[in-house]
Design a protein around this motif. Structure first.
Motif, PDB file in Angstrom:
ATOM      1  N   GLN A 171       9.052  -0.943   7.638  1.00 27.71           N
ATOM      2  CA  GLN A 171       8.218  -0.222   6.665  1.00 27.71           C
ATOM      3  C   GLN A 171       7.884  -1.106   5.472  1.00 27.71           C
ATOM      4  N   ILE A 172       8.819  -1.909   5.036  1.00 29.12           N
ATOM      5  CA  ILE A 172       8.574  -2.811   3.911  1.00 29.12           C
ATOM      6  C   ILE A 172       7.498  -3.823   4.282  1.00 29.12           C
ATOM      7  N   LEU A 173       7.554  -4.345   5.499  1.00 30.87           N
ATOM      8  CA  LEU A 173       6.546  -5.301   5.966  1.00 30.87           C
ATOM      9  C   LEU A 173       5.175  -4.641   6.066  1.00 30.87           C
ATOM     10  N   VAL A 174       5.120  -3.443   6.645  1.00 27.70           N
ATOM     11  CA  VAL A 174       3.853  -2.725   6.764  1.00 27.70           C
ATOM     12  C   VAL A 174       3.305  -2.382   5.383  1.00 27.70           C
ATOM     13  N   GLY A 175       4.195  -2.010   4.465  1.00 26.42           N
ATOM     14  CA  GLY A 175       3.769  -1.709   3.109  1.00 26.42           C
ATOM     15  C   GLY A 175       3.135  -2.910   2.431  1.00 26.42           C
ATOM     16  N   ASP A 176       3.680  -4.090   2.690  1.00 27.59           N
ATOM     17  CA  ASP A 176       3.097  -5.315   2.121  1.00 27.59           C
ATOM     18  C   ASP A 176       1.688  -5.550   2.674  1.00 27.59           C
ATOM     19  N   LEU A 177       1.523  -5.374   3.993  1.00 26.55           N
ATOM     20  CA  LEU A 177       0.200  -5.540   4.605  1.00 26.55           C
ATOM     21  C   LEU A 177      -0.784  -4.503   4.071  1.00 26.55           C
ATOM     22  N   HIS A 178      -0.295  -3.276   3.913  1.00 29.24           N
ATOM     23  CA  HIS A 178      -1.133  -2.200   3.377  1.00 29.24           C
ATOM     24  C   HIS A 178      -1.557  -2.509   1.943  1.00 29.24           C
ATOM     25  N   GLY A 179      -0.635  -3.066   1.164  1.00 27.08           N
ATOM     26  CA  GLY A 179      -0.944  -3.414  -0.217  1.00 27.08           C
ATOM     27  C   GLY A 179      -2.014  -4.485  -0.319  1.00 27.08           C
ATOM     28  N   ARG A 180      -1.950  -5.471   0.550  1.00 29.82           N
ATOM     29  CA  ARG A 180      -2.957  -6.533   0.524  1.00 29.82           C
ATOM     30  C   ARG A 180      -4.322  -6.005   0.967  1.00 29.82           C
ATOM     31  N   GLN A 216      -9.725  -1.814  -2.666  1.00 29.56           N
ATOM     32  CA  GLN A 216      -9.588  -0.947  -3.834  1.00 29.56           C
ATOM     33  C   GLN A 216      -8.812  -1.682  -4.929  1.00 29.56           C
ATOM     34  N   PRO A 217      -9.372  -2.765  -5.454  1.00 31.38           N
ATOM     35  CA  PRO A 217      -8.637  -3.576  -6.439  1.00 31.38           C
ATOM     36  C   PRO A 217      -8.271  -2.815  -7.709  1.00 31.38           C
ATOM     37  N   ALA A 218      -9.085  -1.826  -8.098  1.00 33.24           N
ATOM     38  CA  ALA A 218      -8.756  -1.059  -9.305  1.00 33.24           C
ATOM     39  C   ALA A 218      -7.458  -0.288  -9.115  1.00 33.24           C
ATOM     40  N   LYS A 219      -7.226   0.215  -7.912  1.00 33.21           N
ATOM     41  CA  LYS A 219      -5.992   0.939  -7.630  1.00 33.21           C
ATOM     42  C   LYS A 219      -4.781   0.022  -7.782  1.00 33.21           C
ATOM     43  N   THR A 272      -4.141 -14.671  -8.485  1.00 30.99           N
ATOM     44  CA  THR A 272      -4.458 -13.692  -9.516  1.00 30.99           C
ATOM     45  C   THR A 272      -5.171 -12.486  -8.912  1.00 30.99           C
ATOM     46  N   ILE A 273      -5.188 -11.392  -9.651  1.00 32.69           N
ATOM     47  CA  ILE A 273      -5.873 -10.170  -9.232  1.00 32.69           C
ATOM     48  C   ILE A 273      -6.683  -9.657 -10.416  1.00 32.69           C
TER      49      ILE A 273
END
Length: 465
Positions: free
Chosen positions: A234-243, A249-252, A304-305
């Motif tokens: 789940q942690i790995l999938v969460g990282d992929l989801h975040g990227r 949705q960069p504002a999110k 950077t983001i």
């Protein structure tokens, strides 16, 4: 104190009803697969412990399934009553997706649910196991269609605008939109984690009360193996989801991280704690770790983001809320991983079922999967604001023309009814869990229990008294 406007009240009402509803499908998804595994192990090994656990958890599954169906019906009406402009504008996409869910998933579950719950002593073993597997598959198909619809609202594609409405142009692009695979995997794993923690908490409850037998130990063992294996995934999938979210949705992401300004070429720190202030456009009392934000978000030391100031004020999500909901989700995820690792150490030491501190931790962590799921859902949905279809339709343009009084009254009614009805149902679930698994016995032909209406709640025979 200013009175709440109709838009805010409509959002609160929908958020309240969805928050109640989302808990039940999550446990339904996890328990359906767990029941399929239990029955499969019984058929394979012939160990009656698995059969007894199947019948115990099928009762909780039945009650949870019934509450999930009832709570889900309310939202169908809310799309028309509270969000009529959204339904009119985007219904050409969301309507068929929800219809596909009913035609493929709900009918599949309903067709085999009766055999699964009431056919144990009436059909052959193979047919019964097939029915259980079909119900489990049905829950996953249901989640697939629901998340396809939600993901499209987050990352819309495959559509065109005609006569002031969204019209489907490519269904494959609509269904397999950019965020769909990540959301589906993240939600599915969250459901399995939440169920495993629930099962582990029930086992811990009985072990702490002195009931230590093969059934309880099997429940604890299977739950902790599941947590150990699934939490890091789940942690790995969460990282992929975040990227993926950073891309679309960069504002999110900027709101989640509490970043207002990120000069080009400078690394991004990780803000562990702070209070984002939307009015002053700053994150107060920020505790930062240099470079770590860049490493997590961009997988580079100096990546950077965008900051929130790179977006118009009216296009920014509420960072004050999702900054904390995200950290609740991540923090609980880390604790789940720790729980799985500790369980592995205690298993190796032969103390998995006797260490009372660990058992109390399992009991406390029982609802953590659902809490993390709710926190993640709030992060996703509030982070999408002010859009209902991201970049296409604003939430303010989607709400029906109701008065604040009408929405306030209906919200009050929902709160009272939900807390009464579902509070009673959840209390009954906990009572069933506290009773624990027993040895399964065949219902005699002609027995009064055998004559009850074959509806899901009839699978649980314990009274509320």
């Amino acid at each position: 104190m200013h009175a709440l406007d109709p838009l805010t009240l409509a959002r609160i009402q929908f958020g309240f009803t969805v928050s109640f509803h989302i808990l039940f499908p999550a446990i339904t998804i996890g328990l359906a697969s767990y029941l399929a595994v239990l029955e499969g192990l019984w058929l394979w090994r012939g160990n009656t412990v698995f059969k007894d656990l199947y019948h115990f958890w099928s009762k909780l599954f039945a009650v949870n399934f019934a509450m999930g169906v009832v709570s889900g019906l309310v939202m169908s009406y809310e799309f028309g009553t509270n969000w009529s402009y959204f339904s009119s504008y985007a219904g050409g996409v969301t309507g068929p997706l929800l219809t596909y869910e009913v035609l493929t998933a709900f009918f599949l579950e309903a067709g085999f649910l009766g055999v699964m719950l009431f056919g144990w002593d009436k059909v052959g073993r193979g047919l019964h196991f097939f029915s259980t597997v079909m119900v489990a598959i049905g829950t996953l198909i249901s989640a697939t269609w629901i998340l396809a619809s939600n993901s499209w609202m987050q990352t819309p594609q495959g559509y065109r605008i005609a006569d002031g409405r969204i019209v489907p142009a490519d269904w494959l692009q609509i269904i397999f939109n950019p965020s769909f695979p990540y959301r589906l995997a993240h939600m599915g794993i969250a459901a399995f984690l939440a169920t495993a923690l629930f099962v582990g908490a029930v086992a811990a409850w009985h072990l702490l009360r002195g009931r230590d037998d093969a059934r309880i130990r099997t429940m604890m063992s299977m739950a902790m193996w599941m947590v150990l294996v699934v939490a890091p995934i789940q942690i790995l999938v969460g990282d992929l989801h975040g990227r993926n979210t950073l891309e679309y949705q960069p504002a999110k992401v900027a709101a989640i991280e509490g970043h207002w300004e990120n000069p080009p070429g400078e690394s991004v720190p990780l803000i562990l704690f702070g209070i984002p202030d939307m009015k002053s456009e700053t994150t107060r009392y920020a505790i930062e770790i240099p470079h770590v934000g860049s490493v997590i978000l961009t997988h580079s030391w100096s990546g950077t983001i965008p900051g929130l100031k790179d977006f118009k004020p009216e296009d920014r999500p509420n960072a004050t809320v999702i900054f904390w909901t995200f950290r609740v989700m991540v923090g609980l995820g880390m604790l789940m991983l720790l729980l799985g690792v500790v369980a592995l150490v205690l298993r190796w030491a032969g103390r998995l079922y006797s260490n009372r501190l660990f058992l109390r931790a399992c009991l406390v962590m029982g609802p953590s999967g659902l809490v993390a799921l709710l926190a993640g859902w709030l992060t996703t949905e509030i982070g999408r604001q002010p859009w209902v279809v991201y970049g296409v339709m604003r939430t303010a343009d989607a709400v029906s023309a109701h008065s604040a009084m009408t929405l306030s009254l209906s919200l009050l009614i929902f709160v009272v009814l939900y807390c009464t009805v579902f509070g009673t149902g959840i209390g009954y679930l906990l009572k069933l869990a506290a009773h624990g698994p027993d040895e399964h016995t065949v219902t005699p032909v002609g027995d009064e229990l055998d004559k009850r209406p074959a509806r899901p709640l009839s699978a649980a025979t314990e009274s509320l008294n």
